[in-house]
Design a protein around this motif. Structure first.
Motif, short mmCIF file in Angstrom:
data_model
loop_
_atom_site.label_atom_id
_atom_site.label_comp_id
_atom_site.label_asym_id
_atom_site.label_seq_id
_atom_site.Cartn_x
_atom_site.Cartn_y
_atom_site.Cartn_z
N THR A 28 2.97 1.71 16.20
CA THR A 28 2.60 0.35 16.60
C THR A 28 2.37 0.26 18.10
O THR A 28 2.47 -0.82 18.69
CB THR A 28 3.69 -0.64 16.17
OG1 THR A 28 4.96 -0.20 16.67
CG2 THR A 28 3.75 -0.76 14.67
N PHE A 37 -1.38 -6.02 14.98
CA PHE A 37 -0.40 -6.87 15.65
C PHE A 37 0.13 -7.89 14.65
O PHE A 37 -0.41 -8.04 13.55
CB PHE A 37 -0.98 -7.54 16.90
CG PHE A 37 -2.22 -8.36 16.67
CD1 PHE A 37 -2.16 -9.69 16.33
CD2 PHE A 37 -3.48 -7.78 16.83
CE1 PHE A 37 -3.30 -10.45 16.14
CE2 PHE A 37 -4.63 -8.52 16.65
CZ PHE A 37 -4.54 -9.86 16.30
N GLY A 38 1.18 -8.57 15.03
CA GLY A 38 1.89 -9.42 14.10
C GLY A 38 1.10 -10.64 13.67
O GLY A 38 0.22 -11.13 14.37
N ARG A 61 1.20 -4.99 11.24
CA ARG A 61 1.20 -4.31 12.53
C ARG A 61 0.70 -2.88 12.41
O ARG A 61 0.49 -2.20 13.41
CB ARG A 61 2.60 -4.34 13.14
CG ARG A 61 3.10 -5.76 13.38
CD ARG A 61 4.35 -5.79 14.21
NE ARG A 61 4.06 -5.33 15.57
CZ ARG A 61 4.80 -4.46 16.23
NH1 ARG A 61 5.86 -3.91 15.66
NH2 ARG A 61 4.49 -4.10 17.45
#
Length: 688
Positions: free
Chosen positions: A353, A534-535, A547
């Protein structure tokens, strides 16, 4: 009258007053940490979704146990003072210590508000990773990306308030001086054995509180906060200061001590991994010294008439927001149009991540392993792998690495230079850029324009490969003042992030418009992939797949006619190099920890091993529509998941394939780790 401290001329502090002050201080700290947890909840309220209030209340209840452990640490000096009566009178020192402790943990709590919004994790090893990088760049990122002055002012005011509260508590728990001199005998001080008895009792209470549990065996662990089906609630139950302390312990220890610990015998692990990675067109070589080194010759009918390779690594290009993968909002219209020309993988994942993992997994085809998340900066990063630089340099390919920023970041120049790349175009090589961000460098528009210029200048009759890496879609977003795209609205706190993603997509489309005008275009395999996602406002499984989910798009002459337009095969970034070599054709000796995704057996669902960045040791294996998540020292969980327009996940109890997935995950991590430590992960064995 009360006993008097002769040195201070004030009534001496007795046992009762000291214990009252200690208890009051502990309660004040507990209140502070509960308020910080409430602030984290409010600041990231978009994560709540349909989480019931009872679940959030359970998270706060779990958090009290973690907070209590931290409070015990803060109260240690006060407890030790019970052993020596004069020490109890040092209230000024106690107030200073408590204020300092509370202020530092408050600062970490404020820092965590945006840290969690960005990474969906409490404070962890990423903090130390950023601190170890270029301080100037890190400070610039924080200054331009976050309301630093506002946070510092809030921290200062809150610290002054805490100092005042501890002082009021001090005054309220002191013995009152007598109103007039009295001839009555002074109150007797508590004997030493009373102090000792109270200390022992308080020590037992403190140990119990720090353990956080009455069970036999290990004390309170981070997994004890994971008691609900809501990942946000589980993370909320943790204490960020404690998770950071745990990460610091890992940082200070030998990173090899934190590597994956397997229970599988060596022979069995190797056999399982070879079953996972070797196909019909692979021939295992050096079996005694290397785990999966093989000669790979793809069938001629699965190759493409390509001479060049261009890999485009897109910063934070989350699949959850890509229109071609079912996302609304028209965030990526250019990528969506390009997807109609190539093969789009719908269930593709980054190996980590962080951009760091995306770079070495994509180009060096080596996985993201526990304790080696920042491989390019570690001694083991100096080993030779069998990635694209090695394999194509051996075939006489010229190379280009074009990037917006500074190649010193993440040790990119050192790592890739050691792997065989020779030509780097970075931040200092741009003349009159359209936009230059003070933190990261030039905009994606500038990077792609320079990339198109560099590739057009190469001899199209001679093979070359290139890595083009974007950066604008990263805090603080490097965007021109006059945007060539409409700002994204309607996504709440993600609007700015998605605007940057739309801008990067526009720059990508602009690059392809220029590339089509160059003679090399018709002979080139283009690989477009996100470095990580990404979140979102929800978390997909305990691993937070949003993610990791990124698009992989392959564009080249005749590729759709041979392989179709869409693939639902599971893959990760370590599969990219074998897939590229499969399209180029010819025999290749490599030791990639992935497979050629366009030459798998019929019905093979694909497999990938993923792990978040930072100090979190949780790992997972994805196969088809099933994922097994294995936290460190905790039971594994199996989920069914679905990506696309209607993402969902479901926890599967007693899954029939759980044992098989765990065995494959264990074998993969064990074998890859040992290969790295033994320096046998390359095309040839390293010389002793």
């Amino acid at each position: 009258m009360p006993p008097v401290d002769n040195r201070l001329g004030k009534p001496a502090i007795g046992l009762a007053q000291h214990l009252t002050f200690t208890l009051g201080s502990a309660l004040l700290l507990m209140l502070l940490y509960s308020l910080l947890r409430l602030a984290l909840l409010a600041y990231n309220s978009e994560q709540i979704g349909d989480t019931p209030v009872a679940t959030l209340a359970e998270a706060f209840g779990n958090g009290l146990r973690f907070d209590l452990r931290l409070v015990v640490y803060a109260c240690v000096p006060l407890l030790l003072a019970l052993l020596w009566r004069p020490a109890m009178n040092a209230r000024g020192l106690f107030r200073a210590w408590l204020t300092l402790f509370a202020s530092v943990t408050l600062f970490l709590g404020l820092l965590e508000l945006d840290f969690y919004r960005e990474f969906h994790q409490r404070l962890n090893g990423l903090v130390f990773q950023y601190v170890k990088e270029d301080p100037k760049t890190v400070m610039s990122m924080l200054w331009y990306g976050f309301p630093v002055l506002r946070y510092l002012l809030a921290w200062l005011l809150a610290t002054l308030l805490l100092a005042w509260l501890f002082k009021r508590l001090d005054l309220a728990t002191r013995p009152r001086p007598p109103r007039a001199l009295s001839l009555a005998p002074a109150t007797r001080r508590s004997p030493w054995y009373a102090h000792l008895a109270v200390f022992v009792a308080c020590l037992l209470v403190a140990v119990l509180a720090a353990r956080g549990t009455l069970r036999q065996g290990p004390p309170l662990r981070w997994g004890d906060a994971f008691t609900t089906e809501s990942m946000f609630a589980n993370q909320l139950g943790l204490n960020g200061t404690l998770t950071l302390i745990g990460a610091a312990k890992s940082q200070l220890s030998d990173h090899r001590d934190n590597a994956w610990k397997s229970t599988l015998p060596d022979d069995e692990a190797r056999r399982v991994v070879r079953e996972m990675l070797l196909g019909a067109d692979d021939r295992l070589v050096d079996a005694d010294s290397a785990v999966v080194r093989r000669d790979y010759t793809p069938p001629a009918e699965r190759t493409l008439p390509v001479r060049h390779v261009v890999v485009i690594l897109m910063e934070s290009f989350a699949g959850h927001y890509v229109g071609a993968l079912g996302a609304p909002g028209n965030i990526t219209p250019n990528f969506d149009a390009l997807a109609k020309e190539g093969v789009l993988f719908e269930r593709f994942f980054s190996n980590g991540t962080h951009t760091h993992q995306g770079m070495f997994a994509t180009m060096a085809c080596f996985p993201n392993l526990p304790s080696f998340e920042y491989l390019m900066q570690m001694p083991e990063g100096g080993h030779k792998f069998s990635g694209l630089p090695q394999l194509l340099s051996a075939r006489g390919f010229e190379d280009r690495y074009v990037y917006n920023g500074d190649f010193a970041w993440d040790n990119q120049a050192g790592f890739f230079g050691n792997q065989g790349m020779t030509t780097f175009i970075g931040r200092g090589d741009y003349v009159d850029p359209v936009f230059s961000d003070p933190t990261w460098g030039v905009s994606d528009q500038d990077m792609f324009d320079r990339g198109a210029q560099e590739l057009a200048a190469l001899d199209p009759e001679k093979p070359f490969y290139a890595l083009l890496q974007t950066l604008s879609n990263h805090t603080p977003y490097a965007l021109p003042e006059q945007l060539p795209v409409d700002p994204v609205t309607g996504f709440g706190s993600l609007d700015q992030h998605l605007t940057a993603m739309r801008y990067s997509d526009w720059a990508l489309g602009r690059f392809f418009e220029k590339a089509r005008q160059s003679p090399y275009f018709k002979d080139t395999l283009f690989v477009v992939v996100g470095d990580h996602g990404f979140g979102s406002n929800e978390q997909l499984t305990e691993m937070d797949l949003f993610r990791f989910n990124v698009p992989l798009l392959l564009i080249g002459p005749g590729i759709q006619e041979k392989f179709g337009a869409r693939r639902d095969t599971v893959g990760t970034q370590v599969d990219i190099v074998p897939t590229i070599m499969g399209r180029l054709g010819g025999e290749t000796r490599h030791q990639c920890w992935g497979r050629d995704l366009l030459n798998l057996p019929e019905g093979d669902p694909g497999t990938g091993v993923i792990k978040p960045s930072g100090s979190d040791q949780t790992v997972a294996i994805v196969s088809g529509e099933r994922i097994l998540v294995q936290p460190r020292d905790m039971p594994a969980k199996v989920y069914d998941y679905r990506l696309g327009a209607k993402p969902s996940s479901r926890h599967v109890e007693n899954a029939p394939d759980e044992a098989s997935l765990k065995r494959r995950l264990d074998a993969f991590l064990k074998s890859a780790t040992e290969s790295l430590l033994d320096n046998t992960a390359g095309v040839v064995d390293a010389k002793p």
